[in-house]
Motif scaffolding. Structure first.
Motif, PDB file in Angstrom:
ATOM      1  N   MET A  27      34.102  34.741  37.909  1.00  0.00           N
ATOM      2  CA  MET A  27      35.056  33.651  37.671  1.00  0.00           C
ATOM      3  C   MET A  27      35.357  33.513  36.185  1.00  0.00           C
ATOM      4  O   MET A  27      36.512  33.531  35.755  1.00  0.00           O
ATOM      5  N   THR A  28      34.255  33.425  35.417  1.00  0.00           N
ATOM      6  CA  THR A  28      34.446  33.331  33.964  1.00  0.00           C
ATOM      7  C   THR A  28      35.201  34.556  33.476  1.00  0.00           C
ATOM      8  O   THR A  28      36.124  34.451  32.673  1.00  0.00           O
ATOM      9  N   THR A  29      34.801  35.708  33.999  1.00  0.00           N
ATOM     10  CA  THR A  29      35.426  36.962  33.578  1.00  0.00           C
ATOM     11  C   THR A  29      36.907  36.947  33.879  1.00  0.00           C
ATOM     12  O   THR A  29      37.740  37.288  33.046  1.00  0.00           O
ATOM     13  N   LEU A  30      37.239  36.482  35.086  1.00  0.00           N
ATOM     14  CA  LEU A  30      38.642  36.444  35.484  1.00  0.00           C
ATOM     15  C   LEU A  30      39.418  35.487  34.584  1.00  0.00           C
ATOM     16  O   LEU A  30      40.534  35.759  34.165  1.00  0.00           O
ATOM     17  N   ARG A  31      38.787  34.360  34.264  1.00  0.00           N
ATOM     18  CA  ARG A  31      39.479  33.389  33.397  1.00  0.00           C
ATOM     19  C   ARG A  31      39.673  33.949  31.996  1.00  0.00           C
ATOM     20  O   ARG A  31      40.711  33.743  31.375  1.00  0.00           O
ATOM     21  N   ILE A  32      38.658  34.640  31.493  1.00  0.00           N
ATOM     22  CA  ILE A  32      38.811  35.230  30.165  1.00  0.00           C
ATOM     23  C   ILE A  32      39.958  36.241  30.185  1.00  0.00           C
ATOM     24  O   ILE A  32      40.772  36.306  29.281  1.00  0.00           O
ATOM     25  N   LEU A  33      40.029  36.985  31.308  1.00  0.00           N
ATOM     26  CA  LEU A  33      41.061  38.012  31.424  1.00  0.00           C
ATOM     27  C   LEU A  33      42.452  37.387  31.422  1.00  0.00           C
ATOM     28  O   LEU A  33      43.327  37.791  30.657  1.00  0.00           O
ATOM     29  N   VAL A  34      42.644  36.377  32.253  1.00  0.00           N
ATOM     30  CA  VAL A  34      43.998  35.846  32.427  1.00  0.00           C
ATOM     31  C   VAL A  34      44.299  34.724  31.425  1.00  0.00           C
ATOM     32  O   VAL A  34      45.199  34.838  30.592  1.00  0.00           O
ATOM     33  N   VAL A  35      43.513  33.645  31.488  1.00  0.00           N
ATOM     34  CA  VAL A  35      43.783  32.488  30.612  1.00  0.00           C
ATOM     35  C   VAL A  35      43.545  32.862  29.153  1.00  0.00           C
ATOM     36  O   VAL A  35      44.378  32.620  28.281  1.00  0.00           O
ATOM     37  N   GLY A  36      42.400  33.489  28.899  1.00  0.00           N
ATOM     38  CA  GLY A  36      42.073  33.885  27.532  1.00  0.00           C
ATOM     39  C   GLY A  36      43.096  34.858  26.984  1.00  0.00           C
ATOM     40  O   GLY A  36      43.539  34.739  25.843  1.00  0.00           O
ATOM     41  N   GLY A  37      43.498  35.812  27.808  1.00  0.00           N
ATOM     42  CA  GLY A  37      44.469  36.815  27.368  1.00  0.00           C
ATOM     43  C   GLY A  37      45.773  36.165  26.957  1.00  0.00           C
ATOM     44  O   GLY A  37      46.323  36.442  25.891  1.00  0.00           O
ATOM     45  N   LEU A  38      46.229  35.240  27.780  1.00  0.00           N
ATOM     46  CA  LEU A  38      47.494  34.576  27.503  1.00  0.00           C
ATOM     47  C   LEU A  38      47.399  33.731  26.229  1.00  0.00           C
ATOM     48  O   LEU A  38      48.299  33.732  25.391  1.00  0.00           O
ATOM     49  N   MET A  39      46.260  33.029  26.093  1.00  0.00           N
ATOM     50  CA  MET A  39      46.132  32.159  24.924  1.00  0.00           C
ATOM     51  C   MET A  39      46.054  32.963  23.634  1.00  0.00           C
ATOM     52  O   MET A  39      46.637  32.586  22.625  1.00  0.00           O
ATOM     53  N   SER A  40      45.333  34.073  23.691  1.00  0.00           N
ATOM     54  CA  SER A  40      45.204  34.816  22.443  1.00  0.00           C
ATOM     55  C   SER A  40      46.529  35.494  22.100  1.00  0.00           C
ATOM     56  O   SER A  40      46.873  35.653  20.936  1.00  0.00           O
ATOM     57  N   TYR A  41      47.295  35.833  23.124  1.00  0.00           N
ATOM     58  CA  TYR A  41      48.632  36.370  22.872  1.00  0.00           C
ATOM     59  C   TYR A  41      49.470  35.309  22.172  1.00  0.00           C
ATOM     60  O   TYR A  41      50.160  35.581  21.189  1.00  0.00           O
ATOM     61  N   ARG A  42      49.361  34.082  22.649  1.00  0.00           N
ATOM     62  CA  ARG A  42      50.098  32.987  22.002  1.00  0.00           C
ATOM     63  C   ARG A  42      49.592  32.764  20.588  1.00  0.00           C
ATOM     64  O   ARG A  42      50.364  32.486  19.669  1.00  0.00           O
ATOM     65  N   ALA A  43      48.278  32.883  20.411  1.00  0.00           N
ATOM     66  CA  ALA A  43      47.718  32.662  19.075  1.00  0.00           C
ATOM     67  C   ALA A  43      48.306  33.632  18.076  1.00  0.00           C
ATOM     68  O   ALA A  43      48.573  33.295  16.934  1.00  0.00           O
ATOM     69  N   MET A  44      48.545  34.873  18.534  1.00  0.00           N
ATOM     70  CA  MET A  44      49.048  35.876  17.618  1.00  0.00           C
ATOM     71  C   MET A  44      50.566  35.806  17.473  1.00  0.00           C
ATOM     72  O   MET A  44      51.115  36.196  16.469  1.00  0.00           O
ATOM     73  N   PHE A  45      51.241  35.328  18.518  1.00  0.00           N
ATOM     74  CA  PHE A  45      52.700  35.435  18.477  1.00  0.00           C
ATOM     75  C   PHE A  45      53.421  34.117  18.606  1.00  0.00           C
ATOM     76  O   PHE A  45      54.596  34.077  18.910  1.00  0.00           O
ATOM     77  N   ASN A  46      52.710  33.026  18.329  1.00  0.00           N
ATOM     78  CA  ASN A  46      53.383  31.738  18.409  1.00  0.00           C
ATOM     79  C   ASN A  46      54.473  31.618  17.349  1.00  0.00           C
ATOM     80  O   ASN A  46      55.336  30.774  17.421  1.00  0.00           O
ATOM     81  N   TRP A  47      54.401  32.477  16.353  1.00  0.00           N
ATOM     82  CA  TRP A  47      55.401  32.434  15.293  1.00  0.00           C
ATOM     83  C   TRP A  47      56.686  33.135  15.696  1.00  0.00           C
ATOM     84  O   TRP A  47      57.674  33.091  14.998  1.00  0.00           O
ATOM     85  N   LEU A  48      56.631  33.834  16.824  1.00  0.00           N
ATOM     86  CA  LEU A  48      57.826  34.549  17.229  1.00  0.00           C
ATOM     87  C   LEU A  48      58.919  33.550  17.564  1.00  0.00           C
ATOM     88  O   LEU A  48      58.817  32.801  18.513  1.00  0.00           O
ATOM     89  N   SER A  49      59.950  33.544  16.772  1.00  0.00           N
ATOM     90  CA  SER A  49      61.061  32.646  17.024  1.00  0.00           C
ATOM     91  C   SER A  49      62.232  33.524  17.432  1.00  0.00           C
ATOM     92  O   SER A  49      62.173  34.738  17.291  1.00  0.00           O
ATOM     93  N   PRO A  50      63.300  32.916  17.914  1.00  0.00           N
ATOM     94  CA  PRO A  50      64.488  33.723  18.221  1.00  0.00           C
ATOM     95  C   PRO A  50      64.916  34.557  17.017  1.00  0.00           C
ATOM     96  O   PRO A  50      65.455  35.653  17.184  1.00  0.00           O
ATOM     97  N   TRP A  51      64.638  34.061  15.816  1.00  0.00           N
ATOM     98  CA  TRP A  51      65.023  34.779  14.603  1.00  0.00           C
ATOM     99  C   TRP A  51      64.326  36.123  14.483  1.00  0.00           C
ATOM    100  O   TRP A  51      64.793  37.011  13.792  1.00  0.00           O
ATOM    101  N   ILE A  52      63.168  36.224  15.106  1.00  0.00           N
ATOM    102  CA  ILE A  52      62.462  37.499  15.064  1.00  0.00           C
ATOM    103  C   ILE A  52      62.727  38.279  16.346  1.00  0.00           C
ATOM    104  O   ILE A  52      62.972  39.480  16.327  1.00  0.00           O
ATOM    105  N   LEU A  53      62.685  37.539  17.461  1.00  0.00           N
ATOM    106  CA  LEU A  53      62.811  38.206  18.758  1.00  0.00           C
ATOM    107  C   LEU A  53      64.152  38.913  18.927  1.00  0.00           C
ATOM    108  O   LEU A  53      64.207  40.072  19.330  1.00  0.00           O
ATOM    109  N   VAL A  54      65.216  38.202  18.610  1.00  0.00           N
ATOM    110  CA  VAL A  54      66.539  38.780  18.860  1.00  0.00           C
ATOM    111  C   VAL A  54      66.758  40.054  18.036  1.00  0.00           C
ATOM    112  O   VAL A  54      67.085  41.095  18.599  1.00  0.00           O
ATOM    113  N   PRO A  55      66.545  40.005  16.706  1.00  0.00           N
ATOM    114  CA  PRO A  55      66.754  41.261  15.961  1.00  0.00           C
ATOM    115  C   PRO A  55      65.807  42.363  16.389  1.00  0.00           C
ATOM    116  O   PRO A  55      66.224  43.505  16.584  1.00  0.00           O
ATOM    117  N   SER A  56      64.514  42.038  16.542  1.00  0.00           N
ATOM    118  CA  SER A  56      63.586  43.156  16.703  1.00  0.00           C
ATOM    119  C   SER A  56      63.486  43.644  18.134  1.00  0.00           C
ATOM    120  O   SER A  56      63.189  44.809  18.354  1.00  0.00           O
TER     121      SER A  56
END
Lengths: 261, 205, 322
Positions: free
Chosen positions: A1-30
């Motif tokens: 259970m913990t493993t599954l949560r780390i995989l899904v919830v943790g994965g999503l959160m850490s993705y957000r942690a790294m890319f929360n700065w992605l704004s349309p200004w970056i997304l659209v051009p790149s």
């Protein structure tokens, strides 16, 4: 259970942690303008040189551009921990490492898939590309597989970048390798012999081949072998990446190699 | 082949400048030194132009490297009618790209995501500047965009001098447009620094 | 029962310099450190920068392997029982890095809850409590990049407490915090002991260590040079009393003359704006004030004060002994 949560919830959160700065200004051009321009560039080169058709270049380059998020985002979710000095905090947690790192791949795969789709849709709307209605489910699957196997390479690259610190350079080199070797704009058959022997060991090669056939009306069963091989290549790199990460963690305890920023 | 060979040689210059110039100040941001650079009494131009000029020299290296690779690996020997004019054109390309790079770099003072804009300029530049496909083959509505980039004219000048024509008109346009970017950049620089001070975006990474 | 037990911990680092002719240099960061921390104890590790405090902590929290020696946390070996140790410890370091800048405080805490395996049902309540404890309630939805240093520091502490660890390692948690914030932080740390936690604290603020710590070890150049209660440490030093003389424009010769006064062990000069404060460490029961003032003839003298040695005096003497 913990493993599954780390995989899904943790994965999503850490993705957000790294890319929360992605704004349309970056997304659209790149992730929208760039892939479209790449497709246009090669399609126009093809037209002016009189080789290949638009569909050939659209499939190759759209899938190739999925490698940008797959390589860079995947490796940044790992490498970014070091820059933010959160790595030592993460490494003191008891969380199992495989779901910890593998979880970060899931949002990246979705991201890569979406980027490739932007390219395909652009080709459909603007260039001379026609895909039979019945081929779509197979095409969507093939693109997802391509994106997953690139992310496997991204994971390995992230592990390497953790140690050598030049993630961006590494990413650019890998991207260019894929551009040249995986049959993106020049068919694998047209490559010199030694280059063609490298191609099957890279992600994308089989998926691009499969996507072109599917777009020409082949059924998914016809490209099954290609899809399986593509998955295999991706899994190989992902496994390498995980092994490398666990080795690096052990090394770091011995030599403090991951501590320095 | 001559067409693609010349284009490939100049292409690398575009990449050196476009991609790296806009991330110059972003690097300062990440290192936490952007505030120090802005706080220094030196103007932005004097900080940035030397750096973009340095980037152009790396660009010059890519020109030479590409020409050598073309000759040794791909067996493609470029035919240059007038070497002095050719070298002048390449140098003009380097200079005007440095001016253009200054313009790109300056935007990063205010907009912390401008690096991505710069990074994604690579393909559009390759497409627009006529490196490997003639500008004339592009759709008509794209032509003004091509003409507004100094490198398009520099590329034209390079081709003219290689083919034995007169590059002077192209060189003049190239220098004019490049200088316009530099003037715009130094004006914009002041505005953007003020705006960054107002919006407190200097310290953000 | 012993919570943390370090036995002759050693750690050397190899550094290389030069590109062509690489010369390897070995640096001994920690050279045989041993101590025990009892359960429920607040143990201070004091020492100058580079003395080996952080390296010692990193070995205890499983981030670094000792080159020699051993350590156990709650009976688990830090080299082999990595998982068990990590489950039971919290680690907080000073400074403003080590947080996900682009996530809110809440998301930072949620992420680490996952990594520490805090059951999902308990997460919300636990995070709420901790935000309350560190005084961030109401600001938890803002991104960390906009936080002040003090807020970041408090968020660090909340993060370290998420999984209710039995042992906490606090590496200079009060660095760069304003006086009011530091006072609140000290209250928070003291309250951890009240609920039965064991804490290892490093700090550069002596009054903080004096106020909080049950026992202190002073580490210098990778070795523990003294260990005991704050009271014990103050008695350890040879200083009997400290005389502080405020002067204006004192010269080098006068300072030297003061060192010669019978009963004076050492003289230090501290610049405070216009004024120089002479700090005389004196032997027990020595009456030096009159004699000292006599030697300062012609120098403008302000307030003169005699006081008991503080932990800082003891610390300065301990770490500056050759």
């Amino acid at each position: 259970m913990t493993t599954l949560r780390i995989l899904v919830v943790g994965g999503l959160m850490s993705y957000r942690a790294m890319f929360n700065w992605l704004s349309p200004w970056i997304l659209v051009p790149s992730l929208i303008v760039s892939p479209i321009c790449q497709i246009l560039l090669f399609a126009y080169i093809g037209r002016s040189a009189g080789v290949g058709n638009d569909e050939f270049y659209v499939m190759g380059n759209a899938l190739n551009y999925a490698a940008i998020p797959c390589l860079f985002a995947m490796s940044a979710t790992i490498e970014g921990e070091r820059e933010g000095r959160t790595l030592s905090v993460v490494l003191t947690t008891p969380a199992a490492r495989i779901p910890l790192f593998l979880g970060r791949a899931l949002p990246v795969i979705v991201n890569g898939w979406a980027v490739a789709m932007v390219g395909v849709l652009f080709g459909l709307l603007v260039l001379d590309v026609h895909i039979p209605g019945g081929s779509w489910p197979a095409l969507l699957l093939v693109i997802a597989v391509a994106s997953a196997s690139c992310t496997g390479l991204g994971l390995a690259m992230g592990a390497v970048a953790l140690r050598v610190r030049e993630g961006a350079v590494l990413g650019n080199v890998l991207f260019c390798l894929l551009l040249v070797f995986s049959g993106v704009s020049v068919a694998v058959d047209d490559l010199p012999g030694w280059m063609a022997t490298v191609s099957p060991w890279l992600p994308l090669t089989h998926a691009i081949e499969a996507a072109r056939r599917v777009a020409d009306g082949a059924a998914i069963s016809d490209v099954g072998g290609l899809v399986v091989r593509e998955v295999g290549v991706g899994a190989l790199y992902a496994a390498l990446g995980l092994l490398l990460l666990s080795w690096l963690e052990q090394q770091s305890r011995r030599h403090a190699t991951l501590e320095r920023v | 082949m001559q067409f693609a060979g010349l284009g490939a040689a100049v292409m690398g210059m575009w990449t050196c400048q476009g991609v790296i110039a806009s991330s110059l100040l972003t690097r300062e941001r990440w290192a936490g030194t952007l505030e120090l650079v802005v706080a220094a009494p030196t103007s932005m131009g004097r900080v940035l132009v030397p750096t973009t000029l340095a980037l152009s020299t790396i660009g010059l290296y890519t020109v030479i490297a590409t020409i050598l690779w073309e000759r040794w690996v791909f067996g493609l020997e470029l035919r240059i009618e007038s070497w002095p004019l050719f070298v002048t054109s390449v140098l003009a390309a380097a200079l005007t790209l440095a001016q253009f790079g200054f313009f790109l770099a300056v935007t990063a003072v205010r907009y912390r995501s401008s690096w991505s804009l710069g990074a994604s300029l690579e393909y559009p530049g390759w497409l627009l500047c006529g490196f490997v496909i003639p500008v004339a083959t592009l759709p008509d509505w794209l032509h003004p965009l091509s003409w507004s980039i100094p490198t398009t004219w520099a590329m034209e000048a390079v081709r003219e001098s290689a083919d034995g024509g007169s590059p002077w008109r192209d060189l003049l346009l190239c220098l004019l447009i490049g200088s316009a970017y530099a003037v715009l950049a130094s004006f914009l620089g002041r505005q953007l620094v003020d705006s960054a001070r107002r919006h407190a975006t200097l310290a953000l990474t | 029962m012993t919570a943390v037990e370090a036995r002759d911990l050693r750690r050397t680092f190899r550094t290389r310099t030069g590109v062509l002719r690489r010369t390897a240099k070995e640096v001994e960061a920690v050279r045989g450190v041993s101590f025990d921390i009892q359960r429920g104890e607040l143990f201070g590790l004091l020492g100058p920068n580079g003395a080996g405090k952080t390296t010692t902590i990193k070995m205890l929290i499983t981030l670094l392997l000792p080159t020699a020696g051993s350590a156990r946390v709650l009976g688990h070996d830090v080299v082999d029982d990595v998982r068990e140790v990590r489950r039971r410890i919290g680690y907080v370091f000073g400074g403003d890095r080590g947080l996900y800048e682009r996530l809110s405080a809440l998301d930072n805490l949620r992420y680490f809850s996952e990594l520490y395996g805090v059951p999902p049902r308990e997460q919300k309540a636990r995070i709420g409590e901790l935000l309350e404890l560190v005084g961030l309630t109401g600001r938890e939805r803002e991104r960390v990049e906009g936080y002040s240093r003090g807020m970041r520091q408090r968020l660090h502490i909340a993060r370290g407490l998420l999984h209710d660890p039995e042992v906490l390692f606090l590496d200079e948690p009060s660095i760069g915090i304003d006086p009011v914030g530091a006072r609140e932080l000290r209250a928070t740390i003291a309250s951890l002991i009240d609920v039965g936690k064991t804490v290892l604290l490093t700090t550069h603020y002596m009054f903080e260590a004096d106020e909080l710590c049950d026992r202190i070890a002073v580490i210098r150049a990778g070795e523990i040079v003294a260990e005991g209660t704050p009271q014990h440490l103050k008695r350890l030093v040879s200083v009997g009393s400290v005389v502080e003389i405020e002067t204006y424009g004192v010269g080098e010769p006068a300072v030297e003359a003061l060192s010669a006064v019978a009963g004076v062990q050492s003289v230090a000069v501290e610049e405070r704006g216009q004024m120089q404060v002479l700090i005389l460490h004196c032997e027990t029961d020595a009456q030096v004030t009159q004699a000292a003032l006599a030697r300062l003839d012609g120098v403008r003298v302000g307030r003169v004060d005699t006081r008991e040695p503080t932990l800082e005096d003891a610390y300065v003497e301990l770490v500056s002994r050759a």
